[in-house]
Motif scaffolding. Structure first.
Motif, PDB file in Angstrom:
ATOM      1  N   UNK A 287       0.826  -1.204   0.000  1.00 20.40           N
ATOM      2  CA  UNK A 287       0.000   0.000   0.000  1.00 20.40           C
ATOM      3  C   UNK A 287       0.863   1.257   0.000  1.00 20.40           C
ATOM      4  N   UNK A 288       1.988   1.195   0.721  1.00 21.62           N
ATOM      5  CA  UNK A 288       2.913   2.330   0.770  1.00 21.62           C
ATOM      6  C   UNK A 288       3.451   2.702  -0.608  1.00 21.62           C
ATOM      7  N   UNK A 289       3.473   1.717  -1.519  1.00 26.78           N
ATOM      8  CA  UNK A 289       3.944   2.001  -2.876  1.00 26.78           C
ATOM      9  C   UNK A 289       2.823   2.413  -3.817  1.00 26.78           C
ATOM     10  N   UNK A 290       1.638   2.548  -3.245  1.00 26.22           N
ATOM     11  CA  UNK A 290       0.496   2.893  -4.087  1.00 26.22           C
ATOM     12  C   UNK A 290      -0.110   1.684  -4.786  1.00 26.22           C
ATOM     13  N   UNK A 291       0.320   0.481  -4.417  1.00 28.50           N
ATOM     14  CA  UNK A 291      -0.286  -0.733  -4.987  1.00 28.50           C
ATOM     15  C   UNK A 291      -1.518  -1.095  -4.171  1.00 28.50           C
ATOM     16  N   UNK A 292      -2.187  -2.174  -4.542  1.00 26.04           N
ATOM     17  CA  UNK A 292      -3.433  -2.564  -3.867  1.00 26.04           C
ATOM     18  C   UNK A 292      -4.402  -1.378  -3.881  1.00 26.04           C
ATOM     19  N   UNK A 293      -4.608  -0.815  -5.068  1.00 22.23           N
ATOM     20  CA  UNK A 293      -5.363   0.443  -5.117  1.00 22.23           C
ATOM     21  C   UNK A 293      -6.875   0.239  -4.989  1.00 22.23           C
ATOM     22  N   UNK A 294      -7.375  -0.974  -5.200  1.00 23.73           N
ATOM     23  CA  UNK A 294      -8.818  -1.173  -5.055  1.00 23.73           C
ATOM     24  C   UNK A 294      -9.212  -1.238  -3.576  1.00 23.73           C
ATOM     25  N   UNK A 295     -10.123  -0.359  -3.195  1.00 21.39           N
ATOM     26  CA  UNK A 295     -10.555  -0.317  -1.783  1.00 21.39           C
ATOM     27  C   UNK A 295     -11.157  -1.662  -1.377  1.00 21.39           C
ATOM     28  N   UNK A 296     -11.930  -2.241  -2.295  1.00 21.68           N
ATOM     29  CA  UNK A 296     -12.575  -3.527  -2.007  1.00 21.68           C
ATOM     30  C   UNK A 296     -11.542  -4.610  -1.697  1.00 21.68           C
ATOM     31  N   UNK A 297     -10.513  -4.642  -2.535  1.00 27.82           N
ATOM     32  CA  UNK A 297      -9.477  -5.665  -2.338  1.00 27.82           C
ATOM     33  C   UNK A 297      -8.685  -5.417  -1.057  1.00 27.82           C
ATOM     34  N   UNK A 298      -8.443  -4.131  -0.778  1.00 30.71           N
ATOM     35  CA  UNK A 298      -7.718  -3.816   0.477  1.00 30.71           C
ATOM     36  C   UNK A 298      -8.531  -4.258   1.674  1.00 30.71           C
ATOM     37  N   UNK A 299      -9.844  -3.969   1.605  1.00 30.33           N
ATOM     38  CA  UNK A 299     -10.702  -4.311   2.745  1.00 30.33           C
ATOM     39  C   UNK A 299     -10.765  -5.827   2.925  1.00 30.33           C
ATOM     40  N   UNK A 300     -10.924  -6.545   1.825  1.00 28.55           N
ATOM     41  CA  UNK A 300     -10.999  -8.012   1.904  1.00 28.55           C
ATOM     42  C   UNK A 300      -9.704  -8.587   2.481  1.00 28.55           C
ATOM     43  N   UNK A 301      -8.567  -8.101   1.996  1.00 30.11           N
ATOM     44  CA  UNK A 301      -7.280  -8.627   2.479  1.00 30.11           C
ATOM     45  C   UNK A 301      -7.101  -8.337   3.966  1.00 30.11           C
ATOM     46  N   UNK A 302      -7.418  -7.112   4.358  1.00 31.16           N
ATOM     47  CA  UNK A 302      -7.267  -6.737   5.762  1.00 31.16           C
ATOM     48  C   UNK A 302      -8.207  -7.554   6.635  1.00 31.16           C
ATOM     49  N   UNK A 303      -9.454  -7.710   6.168  1.00 28.92           N
ATOM     50  CA  UNK A 303     -10.425  -8.526   6.913  1.00 28.92           C
ATOM     51  C   UNK A 303      -9.897  -9.920   7.158  1.00 28.92           C
ATOM     52  N   UNK A 304      -9.364 -10.526   6.114  1.00 28.82           N
ATOM     53  CA  UNK A 304      -8.869 -11.904   6.257  1.00 28.82           C
ATOM     54  C   UNK A 304      -7.725 -11.946   7.274  1.00 28.82           C
ATOM     55  N   UNK A 305      -6.786 -11.006   7.147  1.00 28.01           N
ATOM     56  CA  UNK A 305      -5.640 -11.019   8.068  1.00 28.01           C
ATOM     57  C   UNK A 305      -6.086 -10.727   9.499  1.00 28.01           C
ATOM     58  N   UNK A 306      -7.122  -9.916   9.651  1.00 26.82           N
ATOM     59  CA  UNK A 306      -7.616  -9.612  11.000  1.00 26.82           C
ATOM     60  C   UNK A 306      -8.229 -10.820  11.695  1.00 26.82           C
ATOM     61  N   UNK A 307      -8.611 -11.817  10.918  1.00 30.51           N
ATOM     62  CA  UNK A 307      -9.243 -12.994  11.519  1.00 30.51           C
ATOM     63  C   UNK A 307      -8.230 -13.903  12.213  1.00 30.51           C
ATOM     64  N   UNK A 308      -6.947 -13.658  11.975  1.00 29.06           N
ATOM     65  CA  UNK A 308      -5.933 -14.619  12.437  1.00 29.06           C
ATOM     66  C   UNK A 308      -5.488 -14.391  13.885  1.00 29.06           C
ATOM     67  N   UNK A 309      -5.656 -13.172  14.383  1.00 28.65           N
ATOM     68  CA  UNK A 309      -5.332 -12.865  15.780  1.00 28.65           C
ATOM     69  C   UNK A 309      -4.005 -13.411  16.272  1.00 28.65           C
ATOM     70  N   UNK A 310      -2.900 -13.109  15.614  1.00 26.26           N
ATOM     71  CA  UNK A 310      -1.623 -13.590  16.150  1.00 26.26           C
ATOM     72  C   UNK A 310      -1.292 -12.875  17.458  1.00 26.26           C
ATOM     73  N   UNK A 311      -0.625 -13.555  18.383  1.00 29.55           N
ATOM     74  CA  UNK A 311      -0.257 -12.886  19.636  1.00 29.55           C
ATOM     75  C   UNK A 311       0.771 -11.791  19.359  1.00 29.55           C
ATOM     76  N   UNK A 312       0.840 -10.778  20.243  1.00 32.19           N
ATOM     77  CA  UNK A 312       1.868  -9.763  20.035  1.00 32.19           C
ATOM     78  C   UNK A 312       3.220 -10.291  20.498  1.00 32.19           C
ATOM     79  N   UNK A 313       4.276  -9.614  20.066  1.00 30.45           N
ATOM     80  CA  UNK A 313       5.643 -10.031  20.373  1.00 30.45           C
ATOM     81  C   UNK A 313       6.001  -9.621  21.797  1.00 30.45           C
ATOM     82  N   UNK A 314       7.006 -10.269  22.372  1.00 29.96           N
ATOM     83  CA  UNK A 314       7.464  -9.872  23.697  1.00 29.96           C
ATOM     84  C   UNK A 314       8.035  -8.448  23.656  1.00 29.96           C
ATOM     85  N   UNK A 315       8.118  -7.826  24.835  1.00 29.27           N
ATOM     86  CA  UNK A 315       8.519  -6.419  24.901  1.00 29.27           C
ATOM     87  C   UNK A 315       9.890  -6.117  24.308  1.00 29.27           C
TER      88      UNK A 315
END
Ligand SMILES: NC(=O)c1ccc[n+]([C@@H]2O[C@H](COP(=O)([O-])OP(=O)(O)OC[C@H]3O[C@@H](n4cnc5c(N)ncnc54)[C@H](O)[C@@H]3O)[C@@H](O)[C@H]2O)c1
Ligand SMILES: [Zn+2]
Length: 369
Positions: A287-315
């Motif tokens: 996204x920082x390079x201006x790729x993934x320009x379709x809002x729909x595709x960005x939303x779908x990709x983000x939604x999918x990744x949000x479903x995974x709930x990985x734990x956060x890293x140690x401090x």
């Protein structure tokens, strides 16, 4: 052919092998192997969790089919299995058991068992037949197919390994019932990887059916495993030895993922969890390079990744530690890491020009300082 059983073929220059996908297939393995190994001898490698469960069932199935199969002392669970010490112990057992060059080694377990025992099969007497029976979702959608075997080095994941293809892969989705949710989601990370990199229809399907998938409905699991492995088989057939950049696309999310695993000594994250973070970084870089320009595709990709709930890293994990471990990445060319980014959903690109600033911005976007 069993009803409901699907079959894929992995076709390589050196030959081909079948991948069977279905439900309640475990006990069918001796029958599937019979025509290939008339001597009916085999050795089984598994981990300490599976040994008294699916391991015992598999041994019983081989015995009732008249096979002489011996189970090796179980490997430890998780990344600890991927060490030279464990491979040496397994080879010691095979020597003492009179394993010969035609005796197949059957692996039963997740990606760690497959990688470590696969490596043992590759090096024992310069190679004995390997049969993979993956029992985690991650191993069923990814690691059991394609012939990458490895052990870890304290500085870098999978630092020592060889390409060594199995003769047969058997995915029994019934085994996935007992998988803890955390491991299930870790496997889904790799399935989402194929969807984002190659297959927008699969991405939409995953998004629509997520709750049924989490319930582990058989038909859902079969589709997740089959679609993922069909992509894997195709990519491996095109670029078995990772030489022309095609197979490297499967490394989407893995550049940062592997660094996160190494910097936490392979103990904090499941592989798929680290990859889930890595995919977010890759998406942010795209996204920082201006790729993934379709809002729909960005939303779908983000939604999918949000479903995974990985734990956060140690401090103690921060930007500079991640950068330090990126230097040990196998995929590095000169002073540059290779990133797989997305021009659009299903349109990957290999990129070697990611600057430190870009990377800092992307890592900051996931909360890493
Ligand atoms: N070779 C490849 O191409 C490739 C691809 C992707 C990942 N990998 C490797 O795979 C490894 C991760 O594999 P994994 O996620 O399967 O981890 P894993 O093998 O450690 O398995 C995770 C846990 O699940 C348990 N388990 C296994 N089957 C079970 C079942 N049916 N029910 C309940 N528990 C079960 C195991 O005992 C273990 O504790 C990493 O080392 C990664 O580098 C390799
Ligand atoms: Zn992976």
């Amino acid at each position: 052919m069993l009803s409901g059983m699907k079959r894929l073929t992995v076709s390589l220059a050196s030959g081909e092998y079948p991948v069977y996908i279905g439900k309640n297939l475990l006990e069918r393995l001796p029958a599937l192997l019979e025509s290939r190994y008339e001597e009916r001898r085999a050795v089984l490698a598994t981990d300490s969790f599976l040994a008294p469960r699916a391991g015992k069932r598999l041994v019983a199935a081989f015995h009732s089919a008249g096979w002489n199969i011996r189970m090796a002392p179980p490997l430890p669970r998780g990344e600890a299995a991927k060490s030279f010490a464990c491979v040496e112990r397994l080879c010691g057992f095979m020597l003492k058991s009179g394993v010969e060059r035609r005796t197949p080694l059957v692996t039963l377990g997740g990606g760690t068992v497959g990688d470590a025992a696969g490596f043992a099969a590759a090096v024992f007497q310069r190679g004995i037949p390997l049969v993979q029976v993956p029992t985690t979702l991650l191993a069923q959608v990814d690691s059991s197919v394609g012939g990458k075997t490895a052990v870890n080095h304290p500085l870098a994941k999978n630092a020592m390994g060889v390409f060594y293809q199995p003769r047969l892969v058997l995915c029994d989705v019934a085994l996935l019932r007992s998988l803890p949710k955390r491991d299930f989601l870790s496997g889904m990370a790799e399935a989402i990887k194929y969807a984002l990199v190659f297959d927008s229809a699969f991405a939409r399907w995953l998004d629509r059916n997520w709750s049924k998938i989490l319930r582990r409905d058989t038909s859902m699991l079969l589709r997740v495993v089959y679609t993922s492995l069909a992509w894997k088989a195709r990519v491996v057939a095109e670029d078995e030895y990772d030489l022309i950049g095609r197979r490297e696309l499967l490394n989407f999310g893995h550049t940062v993922g592997h660094a996160l695993e190494a910097t936490t000594k392979y103990r904090h994250f499941r592989h798929g969890e680290a990859v889930a973070w890595g995919m977010r970084v890759a998406l942010a870089l795209s996204e920082g390079r201006g790729w993934m320009s379709s809002i729909k595709e960005r939303r779908l990709s983000t939604n999918l990744l949000n479903k995974l709930h990985p734990p956060v890293w140690p401090e103690n994990v921060n930007f500079s530690r991640v950068i330090k471990y990126l230097r040990y990445d196998k995929k590095r060319r000169g002073a540059r890491n290779i990133f797989v980014l997305l021009r659009a959903l299903g349109r990957p690109a290999r990129v070697t020009s990611v600057s430190l600033n870009e990377l800092r911005r992307a890592l900051t976007s996931i909360g890493l300082r």
